[in-house]
Design an enzyme around this catalytic site. Sequence first.
Site, PDB file in Angstrom:
ATOM      1  N   GLU A  97     -14.037 -15.312  14.645  1.00 19.01           N
ATOM      2  CA  GLU A  97     -12.996 -14.629  15.423  1.00 19.01           C
ATOM      3  C   GLU A  97     -13.661 -13.407  16.026  1.00 19.01           C
ATOM      4  O   GLU A  97     -13.852 -12.396  15.349  1.00 19.01           O
ATOM      5  CB  GLU A  97     -11.821 -14.222  14.519  1.00 19.01           C
ATOM      6  CG  GLU A  97     -11.163 -15.366  13.775  1.00 19.01           C
ATOM      7  CD  GLU A  97     -10.389 -16.325  14.670  1.00 19.01           C
ATOM      8  OE1 GLU A  97     -10.252 -16.055  15.877  1.00 19.01           O
ATOM      9  OE2 GLU A  97      -9.931 -17.366  14.151  1.00 19.01           O
ATOM     10  N   CYS A 127      -8.776  -6.819  18.492  1.00 18.19           N
ATOM     11  CA  CYS A 127      -9.468  -7.741  19.399  1.00 18.19           C
ATOM     12  C   CYS A 127      -8.503  -8.425  20.359  1.00 18.19           C
ATOM     13  O   CYS A 127      -8.919  -9.030  21.329  1.00 18.19           O
ATOM     14  CB  CYS A 127     -10.291  -8.748  18.617  1.00 18.19           C
ATOM     15  SG  CYS A 127      -9.367  -9.491  17.299  1.00 18.19           S
TER      16      CYS A 127
END
Length: 486
Positions: free
Chosen positions: A257, A291
Site C-alpha cells: 500500500e 496516502c
Amino acid sequence: MRSFSALVQSKALVNGNWIDSSNSATFEVRNPSSGEVIGNVPNMTVSDAQDAINAAKQAYESKEWRSLTAKDRSNLLKKWHKLIEQHSQEIAEIMTAESGKPISESKGEVAYGNAFVEWFAEEARRIYGEIIPSPVANREIIVMKQPIGVAALITPWNFPLAMITRKAGAALAAGCTVVVKPSEDTPLTALAVAKLAEEAGIPKGVINVVTTNKAAPIGDLFCKSPDVRGISFTGSTEVGKLLFRNSSDGIKRICLELGGNAPFIVFDSANVEKAVEGAMASKFRNCGQTCVSANRFFVQDGVYEKFVTQLKQRVEALKIGDGKANDVQIGPLINQMQFKKVGGFVEDARGKKANVITGGKPLPSIGPLFYAPTIITDVPATAQLYTEEVFGPVVSIIRFKDETEAIQKANDTRRGLAGYFYSENLQQVFRVAKRLEVGMVGVNEGMISTAEAPFGGVKESGVGREGSHHGIDDYVDIKYICMGNL
Ligand code: ADP
C-alpha cells in the site's frame, strides 16, 4: 521519561516475552508537537528480528495455534477488539503524543482501526473453500484455503494503529502468525495494542513486535528469510519497490500500500458546498499526511471562483496547535524530514509562478514542525506539488475547461490510489468513476476508508487489497485436492 499511560511499553515483544534489544540499545520516541521525549524503546538488531521470525514460525506450527478452529481465532480477535475498545482513550492519548495527530482524530483512528479487528473476527469464520464439479467420473475437485504461514508487517507512522490492525487482523483470522515492524516514529501505539493482544489470550509468538530505527537491514531479512512467506507493507513507494524487488527471489506473497497522488475534481455540475466540505475532510485530516489525501485539486471554470473563495475561508478558520487540545484540527508534521519536504514543495511551486493565496509558511511560534494550512493556485504540471505526494496541509489547485481535460490530467501520474470528484450529473458520475485510473473512487465524498471496503491502489500505488473480505486473500494459499477413484 513521563509515564502518561500504563499502556506505554519500553520493551519489544518476541515469543511472548517483553524484551530489550540483544545489545541493549534503545531509541527515543518524541512528541512532534513539543519535541519532548515520551518514551524509549529497544533498538532491535537483525538477530533479534530473526528471533522474532523463529518465534512466529514456532507459534505457527504449535498446537496452541494450529489446533484452534476458525471460531476460536474469531473469539480471540473479538476479545482483542473489546480490550482495544475499553482502552480507546489511553491508546488515543499515546497516539496523539507520538504522532501529533489531534486527539479527536486519534480517537477516530482507534475506532476505525479497531473496526478491522472486529471485521476480521467475523471474516475468520467465512474463509470458505469450494467443491467444483469434476469433468471425470469418480473424482471430486476440492479447493481449500490455508494460511500462508509467517507474515511480516511493516507499518508507517500516519495511522499507527489502523495500519497494524488492518494487516494483523486479516493475518490472524486466516491462521497466520506475524512479526510487526512499526514505524520508528510511532512504536508506542504498536506496543500498546500488542500488550492488549497478549491480555486477550492470543498465544505467545503469534504476534511479535520488533522496534527499530534501522529498518533497512531488518526489511532485508524479511525479504530474504525463507520462513517469512508474506510481506505486507504500507509506506513510501520507494521502500515498497525495494521490498518488491528484494522479495522476488523467494517468490513471496506481497501486499503493498504505497503513496498516492489523488486527484480531487470539482465539475461545473458539482454542489460546491459539498465539494468544499469533502475537500476539507480529504485534505486536512492528519494534517494532510495520509496516502489517500487529495493531492491535486482540479476545478472547472464555472465553479472555480466560488470553490476557491469558500475553501479559503474554511482553511483560514482551521485551529492549529498541540493535538492534546480538544478543539485543535491541525497538528504538526511528523518530523523534520517531512517538514522540509512540504516547505520545499511550496517554494518550488512559488518559483514556478504558482500563486500562494493563503499560508505558504512555517509557524515557528507554535512549534518547529508546524506548517500553515496553504492554498496554491495555478500550479503547473512541472511543479513537485503536481507530480509528487506532498503529505502536508497544502492544497494545490489547477483550473480546467472540460471533462476530457480533467480526466487526462487526473490520470497523468504513475500513482493510482484514491481519486475524488464532485458532480451531480449521473451520466458524468459513471463515466468519470470508470475512467479514473485509481483503486478507490470517492464520488461526492471525501472520506472513503472503512473496514468493509477494499483498500488499495493500481499502477505504482501498490498491489493487494486490505479490509473487506478481499483483505484475507494475501494471507491464504489456495490448495486444490483431487480426490480420485471414489
Ligand atoms: P514514510 O515516508 O511513510 O515514513 P517509509 O516507507 O520510510 O515511509 O516508512 C514506512 C515504514 O517502512 C516504516 O516502518 C519504516 O521504518 C519502514 N522502512 C523504511 N525503510 C525501510 C527498508 N529499507 N526496509 C524495510 N522497511 C523500511
